[in-house]
Motif scaffolding. Structure first.
Motif, PDB file in Angstrom:
ATOM      1  N   LEU A   1      -7.474   8.212   0.536  1.00 43.36           N
ATOM      2  CA  LEU A   1      -7.836   8.248   1.948  1.00 43.36           C
ATOM      3  C   LEU A   1      -6.938   9.215   2.693  1.00 43.36           C
ATOM      4  O   LEU A   1      -5.793   9.450   2.300  1.00 43.36           O
ATOM      5  CB  LEU A   1      -7.646   6.878   2.603  1.00 43.36           C
ATOM      6  N   ILE A   2      -7.471   9.738   3.793  1.00 44.17           N
ATOM      7  CA  ILE A   2      -6.588  10.225   4.848  1.00 44.17           C
ATOM      8  C   ILE A   2      -6.835   9.342   6.062  1.00 44.17           C
ATOM      9  O   ILE A   2      -7.951   8.852   6.273  1.00 44.17           O
ATOM     10  CB  ILE A   2      -6.821  11.701   5.212  1.00 44.17           C
ATOM     11  N   GLU A   3      -5.794   9.118   6.833  1.00 40.20           N
ATOM     12  CA  GLU A   3      -5.936   8.414   8.104  1.00 40.20           C
ATOM     13  C   GLU A   3      -5.609   9.391   9.225  1.00 40.20           C
ATOM     14  O   GLU A   3      -4.521   9.975   9.253  1.00 40.20           O
ATOM     15  CB  GLU A   3      -5.032   7.194   8.179  1.00 40.20           C
TER      16      GLU A   3
ATOM     17  N   GLU B   1      -3.121   8.052   2.027  1.00 47.24           N
ATOM     18  CA  GLU B   1      -2.828   6.713   1.541  1.00 47.24           C
ATOM     19  C   GLU B   1      -3.919   6.282   0.574  1.00 47.24           C
ATOM     20  O   GLU B   1      -4.913   6.979   0.381  1.00 47.24           O
ATOM     21  CB  GLU B   1      -2.714   5.721   2.697  1.00 47.24           C
ATOM     22  N   GLU B   2      -3.707   5.141  -0.039  1.00 48.10           N
ATOM     23  CA  GLU B   2      -4.708   4.595  -0.954  1.00 48.10           C
ATOM     24  C   GLU B   2      -5.509   3.516  -0.232  1.00 48.10           C
ATOM     25  O   GLU B   2      -5.002   2.809   0.641  1.00 48.10           O
ATOM     26  CB  GLU B   2      -4.041   4.004  -2.190  1.00 48.10           C
ATOM     27  N   ASP B   3      -6.785   3.408  -0.594  1.00 47.67           N
ATOM     28  CA  ASP B   3      -7.639   2.380  -0.007  1.00 47.67           C
ATOM     29  C   ASP B   3      -7.388   1.046  -0.703  1.00 47.67           C
ATOM     30  O   ASP B   3      -6.875   0.996  -1.833  1.00 47.67           O
ATOM     31  CB  ASP B   3      -9.104   2.779  -0.157  1.00 47.67           C
ATOM     32  N   ALA B   4      -7.732  -0.031  -0.015  1.00 44.56           N
ATOM     33  CA  ALA B   4      -7.733  -1.361  -0.620  1.00 44.56           C
ATOM     34  C   ALA B   4      -9.124  -1.650  -1.170  1.00 44.56           C
ATOM     35  O   ALA B   4     -10.066  -0.868  -0.978  1.00 44.56           O
ATOM     36  CB  ALA B   4      -7.339  -2.400   0.419  1.00 44.56           C
ATOM     37  N   GLY B   5      -9.272  -2.769  -1.850  1.00 37.51           N
ATOM     38  CA  GLY B   5     -10.590  -3.187  -2.319  1.00 37.51           C
ATOM     39  C   GLY B   5     -11.376  -3.777  -1.167  1.00 37.51           C
ATOM     40  O   GLY B   5     -11.097  -3.532   0.004  1.00 37.51           O
ATOM     41  N   LYS B   6     -12.363  -4.581  -1.498  1.00 41.71           N
ATOM     42  CA  LYS B   6     -13.131  -5.235  -0.438  1.00 41.71           C
ATOM     43  C   LYS B   6     -13.511  -6.644  -0.873  1.00 41.71           C
ATOM     44  O   LYS B   6     -13.593  -6.945  -2.079  1.00 41.71           O
ATOM     45  CB  LYS B   6     -14.373  -4.432  -0.080  1.00 41.71           C
TER      46      LYS B   6
ATOM     47  N   GLN C   1       0.848  -1.189   0.000  1.00 38.16           N
ATOM     48  CA  GLN C   1       0.000   0.000   0.000  1.00 38.16           C
ATOM     49  C   GLN C   1       0.883   1.238   0.000  1.00 38.16           C
ATOM     50  O   GLN C   1       1.855   1.317   0.753  1.00 38.16           O
ATOM     51  CB  GLN C   1      -0.905   0.010   1.248  1.00 38.16           C
ATOM     52  N   ILE C   2       0.544   2.190  -0.865  1.00 41.97           N
ATOM     53  CA  ILE C   2       1.265   3.467  -0.859  1.00 41.97           C
ATOM     54  C   ILE C   2       0.635   4.349   0.217  1.00 41.97           C
ATOM     55  O   ILE C   2      -0.572   4.598   0.220  1.00 41.97           O
ATOM     56  CB  ILE C   2       1.207   4.153  -2.226  1.00 41.97           C
TER      57      ILE C   2
END
Length: 472
Positions: free
Chosen positions: A147-149, A121-126, A91-92
């Motif tokens: 995304l932001i975290e 960051e980038e989200d993952a799939g689901k 994940q970036i």
């Protein structure tokens, strides 16, 4: 033994960009599975990421909205792990140099909750689980959604503080145009890190992480369950295991997913394909200037400057569009309390019955201001104001024109009213005597009879004055 919960949050917020963070795929909720995915966001060999500048601006806005320092310099890293819904196996994200740091939000009980960092960051799939077939299917549409975290310090000591903080964060992000915060759609998801320590102790316990909570109610139930689970373990002399757990709403419990990873487990290293981000002071000032007045500032203005009650202020700021409408109305007529009453009671009643929002109405803030002014200056009665508002809501139109067309303008001539009042008192002599004997409720009945006879143009204040004198 009684234990003090120690809680920290990681809040994942999807950014309101048109496209994904490292490719041109559409950033939108819903749609058929695997229809918004390309070789770049699915991590195919030979593809390179291209940073979405809009995502950087929105992340900076999130920092300003949460009283963070927005850093001139930030950089991306690779977080290496494999999940089935993240096909490139890394994940970036931002690790060493996040875009924002050192913020805080004060919750309702006065506690300052510190924000350690906000990073992009980038989200993952689901995964879509088919329990009947016993299989899980991967939908990669969400891969690469920006995304932001938001990572807090472990400053929470109660579930109420957590819920209040999440609601305040969500509202600020919506005001700033950063995230729509639709938890039911997954655009704002909360991970809860929770441990217990005996009251009076300063040594934190071993924490468990609860993943992907997507409603304020689920947050409450998951934390309460986890407090009880960890308390039972500690009371029996056991040790809490550091792990990641999943909350099951149907069973109202948490189940272990995996052992909790530490930073070194992810083998972070600088992302080689994205250069560092540098934002000048002038650019930061420009971004900050785009943020509207935030709900916490509006709340202070409404309660301190306008003397609205805390409940009234909370209700108005709960929607930016509603608050903007209110602010525009009081610019036309600065009767803060009466415009608040008109909007919170009468306008909200119409909105709730129709299923519309304030953005859908056919009248303007100036129209509401004019309607309240007509009522306060006794040009129309308060009851007529409600009737006029209903007409405005259904058909549009200007308050004074509607008042004239439908005969709502009050007649302030007392001479015509005296005959009507004499007639009503004569026809209701028994009620008059019972009122004089102490039944005070009958005055309202007599008022109603006069107004019914006189029609909607009668001025209730003048009617009340004459009626009081004649009965006396």
């Amino acid at each position: 033994m009684r234990y003090q919960p120690v809680i920290g949050l990681e809040i994942h917020c999807e950014l309101l960009t048109d496209s994904k963070v490292f490719c041109g795929c559409q950033n939108e909720f819903g749609g058929s599975e695997n229809t918004r995915v390309c070789p770049r966001c699915s991590g195919m060999p030979g593809t390179l990421p291209v940073l979405n500048q809009g995502a950087v601006r929105l992340a900076a806005k999130a920092g300003f909205a949460t009283d963070c320092t927005v850093n001139n310099y930030s950089a991306f890293d690779r977080k290496n792990y494999f999940y089935p819904d993240l096909p490139k196996a890394y994940q970036i994200t931002q690790f060493e140099y996040p875009i924002c740091s050192n913020g805080h939000i004060t919750v309702s009980d006065g506690t300052d909750i510190r924000i350690n960092r906000i990073h992009i960051e980038e989200d993952a799939g689901k995964l879509v689980h088919d329990d009947y077939e016993g299989i899980s299917l991967a939908d990669y549409n969400r891969c690469g959604v920006p995304l932001i975290e938001i990572v807090t310090e472990p400053d929470f000591r109660s579930v109420e503080q957590v819920q209040d903080f999440v609601e305040k964060i969500a509202l600020r992000l919506k005001y700033a145009g950063v995230c729509d915060a639709k938890m039911e759609q997954g655009s704002l998801r909360v991970d809860v890190n929770i441990s217990l320590m005996p009251y009076g102790s300063n040594e934190f316990g071993t924490r468990a992480e609860l993943k992907n909570l997507n409603s304020v109610k689920s947050i409450e139930r998951a934390i309460n369950y986890e407090i009880q689970r960890q308390s039972d373990i500690l009371d029996k002399g056991g040790k809490v295991i550091q792990e990641t757990r999943r909350y099951n709403e149907n069973h109202d419990d948490t189940k272990a997913l995996r052992s909790k990873e530490e930073a070194h487990d992810y083998r972070y290293f600088p992302e080689p394909d994205i250069p560092p981000v540098y934002i000048t002071d002038a650019e930061l000032a420009e971004i900050k200037a785009e943020i509207p007045e935030l709900p916490n500032s509006r709340y202070k203005r409404y309660t301190k400057d306008y003397n609205l009650t805390p409940d009234e202020a909370e209700l108005i700021i709960s929607s930016k569009e509603f608050s903007d409408f209110y602010d525009a109305a009081i610019k036309s007529y600065n009767n803060y309390k009466q415009i608040s009453n008109m909007m919170l009671v009468e306008v909200n009643h119409l909105l709730n019955d129709s299923g519309l929002t304030i953005s859908d109405v056919r009248f303007t803030p100036d129209d509401i201001a004019e309607l309240v002014k007509l009522s306060e200056e006794s040009v129309i009665s308060k009851k007529s104001a409600k009737d006029i508002l209903a007409i405005m809501f259904k058909d549009g139109g200007k308050p004074e024109e509607i008042a004239k067309t439908h005969g709502f303008i009050m007649d302030n001539d007392a001479s015509g009213l005296e005959e009507i009042i004499d007639k009503v008192l004569s026809e209701n002599a028994d009620s008059v005597e019972r009122y004089k004997a102490g039944n005070q409720k009958l005055f309202g009945f007599l008022m109603g009879q006069v107004l019914k006879e006189a029609g909607k143009s009668a001025n209730p204040k003048i009617v009340k004055d004459i009626l009081t004198k004649k009965i006396s």
